[in-house]
Design a protein around this motif. Structure first.
Motif, PDB file in Angstrom:
ATOM      1  N   SER A  67       7.427  -1.614   1.626  1.00  0.00           N
ATOM      2  CA  SER A  67       7.059  -2.800   0.841  1.00  0.00           C
ATOM      3  C   SER A  67       6.024  -2.455  -0.223  1.00  0.00           C
ATOM      4  N   LEU A  68       5.011  -1.639   0.213  1.00  0.00           N
ATOM      5  CA  LEU A  68       3.981  -1.268  -0.740  1.00  0.00           C
ATOM      6  C   LEU A  68       4.556  -0.419  -1.865  1.00  0.00           C
ATOM      7  N   GLY A  69       5.444   0.479  -1.516  1.00  0.00           N
ATOM      8  CA  GLY A  69       6.053   1.317  -2.557  1.00  0.00           C
ATOM      9  C   GLY A  69       6.868   0.500  -3.533  1.00  0.00           C
ATOM     10  N   LEU A  70       7.740  -0.407  -3.010  1.00  0.00           N
ATOM     11  CA  LEU A  70       8.542  -1.245  -3.906  1.00  0.00           C
ATOM     12  C   LEU A  70       7.658  -2.157  -4.757  1.00  0.00           C
ATOM     13  N   ALA A  71       6.609  -2.705  -4.117  1.00  0.00           N
ATOM     14  CA  ALA A  71       5.704  -3.594  -4.853  1.00  0.00           C
ATOM     15  C   ALA A  71       4.985  -2.837  -5.966  1.00  0.00           C
ATOM     16  N   MET A  72       4.585  -1.580  -5.664  1.00  0.00           N
ATOM     17  CA  MET A  72       3.891  -0.801  -6.673  1.00  0.00           C
ATOM     18  C   MET A  72       4.817  -0.461  -7.827  1.00  0.00           C
ATOM     19  N   VAL A  73       6.079  -0.120  -7.518  1.00  0.00           N
ATOM     20  CA  VAL A  73       7.027   0.177  -8.595  1.00  0.00           C
ATOM     21  C   VAL A  73       7.245  -1.053  -9.476  1.00  0.00           C
ATOM     22  N   ALA A  74       7.452  -2.207  -8.814  1.00  0.00           N
ATOM     23  CA  ALA A  74       7.663  -3.435  -9.578  1.00  0.00           C
ATOM     24  C   ALA A  74       6.426  -3.806 -10.392  1.00  0.00           C
TER      25      ALA A  74
END
Length: 363
Positions: A56-63
């Motif tokens: 979740s943190l990775g996807l949120a950071m990419v977004a």
């Protein structure tokens, strides 16, 4: 753009560190509060949380980074493009191109104010340059006659065609005086047109200024046999004025009226007070008059309705009315002229705004 990326990267790194330090501890405390004490269950839950948290943190950071990058790019372009255009405009102005297009839009009121200020500066520089160019051209034309006269007299004396007597020297002195007067008037005209006269405005009684100007001009009128009449109201409101400069305007108008009114004529100076919060000073003569199509032109530099008359009848430098109108406009007033044509006389009207309702007795 690099600065924006550094800010975004620093914010993202701070978010990751904070989440890693805080989230697992909070999850462990909440899991303990549920009363679950099975090691297998706790381990599975913590592994599941860590896995889902990382994803979740990775996807949120990419977004977040993608969105922040796009927004930053948009903002940078909105800010940078007008600045680049202003820099290009500044380069053009520095090269002497004052007609450059200045960007009017921008991101934020600060850039809009900067664009407006730059545009105003460019327009002022363009006006100053146009004034300078026009004045140099006018000056070159205006000095040609006295210089040609001086050259002709000097050549004539050298060739023994013109006698070196008092009349010849008198003509030459007149031409030198004309050049000297032209130099002084030209400097003042440039300052007047650039609104750089340094006026000192104080509450002033216009009746007193008019009376003083008429008194100073009266001997010249008496010598020529022209009647100079003064009409003052019983009372007159004060005006915000530089008394010395208003006296200069009146002296010029009275001198013009004397030159263009024959012996036996009449020049009337009158004050009309207070209507529409303004005082008007009128100088009316029954002299030569002005053709209707020349009424606006007489305020232009070096303009003369009759050049021959200016040379042979003691004319001025051709700058007096230009200076007078500029002084009037710097007082937030006006200087206008009216005439029905040649031989009908003329009327010059100086309008000055009043500065307070207090009224003073006329002199």
């Amino acid at each position: 753009m690099i600065a924006q990326l550094l800010v975004i990267g620093t914010g993202a790194l701070t978010l990751i560190v904070a989440a890693v330090l805080v989230a697992p501890t909070l999850f462990s405390e909440h899991l303990t509060q549920t009363g679950e004490d099975s090691p297998q269950v706790r381990q599975h839950a913590e592994e599941a949380f860590a896995s889902s948290f990382a994803i979740s943190l990775g996807l949120a950071m990419v977004a977040a980074l993608t969105t922040a990058g796009l927004v930053s790019l948009f903002l940078v372009r909105r800010v940078a493009d007008p600045v680049v255009e202003l820099a290009d405009a500044a380069d053009a102005v520095a090269a002497g191109n004052y007609a450059v297009a200045v960007p009017t839009g921008g991101f934020g009121s600060e850039l809009s104010r900067l664009s407006d200020a730059f545009d105003h500066m460019a327009n002022r520089l363009a006006a100053t340059d146009a004034t300078r160019t026009s004045m140099l051209a006018d000056l070159a034309h205006e000095v040609r006659t006295p210089l040609a006269t001086l050259e002709a007299y000097i050549d004539g004396m050298e060739d023994h065609v013109v006698p070196p007597d008092a009349p010849s020297y008198a003509v030459m002195r007149d031409q030198v005086a004309r050049l000297r007067r032209l130099a002084g008037d030209l400097k003042e005209a440039a300052a007047a047109e650039e609104h750089a006269l340094g006026l000192v405005l104080t509450p002033t009684d216009p009746a007193r200024i008019v009376a003083d100007a008429v008194a100073a001009a009266r001997p010249g009128y008496q010598n020529k046999g022209v009647d100079l009449e003064l009409e003052l109201p019983a009372s007159c409101p004060l005006v915000a004025a530089d008394a010395e400069r208003i006296h200069q305007i009146l002296a010029n108008l009275l001198d013009n009226a004397l030159r263009h009114t024959p012996g036996g004529g009449v020049v009337t100076v009158s004050i009309h007070d207070g209507r529409d919060e303004a005082v008007t000073i009128a100088i009316t003569d029954n002299g030569d008059g002005i053709e209707p199509d020349q009424l606006d032109d007489i305020f232009k530099r070096f303009y003369r309705a009759d050049p021959a008359r200016a040379v042979h009848n003691g004319g001025g430098s051709g700058l007096g009315l230009t200076i007078a109108r500029a002084i009037a406009e710097d007082h937030r007033g006006s200087l206008t002229v009216a005439s029905r044509g040649a031989g009908t006389g003329s009327r010059f009207t100086l309008t000055l705004p009043t500065c307070e309702p207090t009224r003073r007795p006329g002199n």
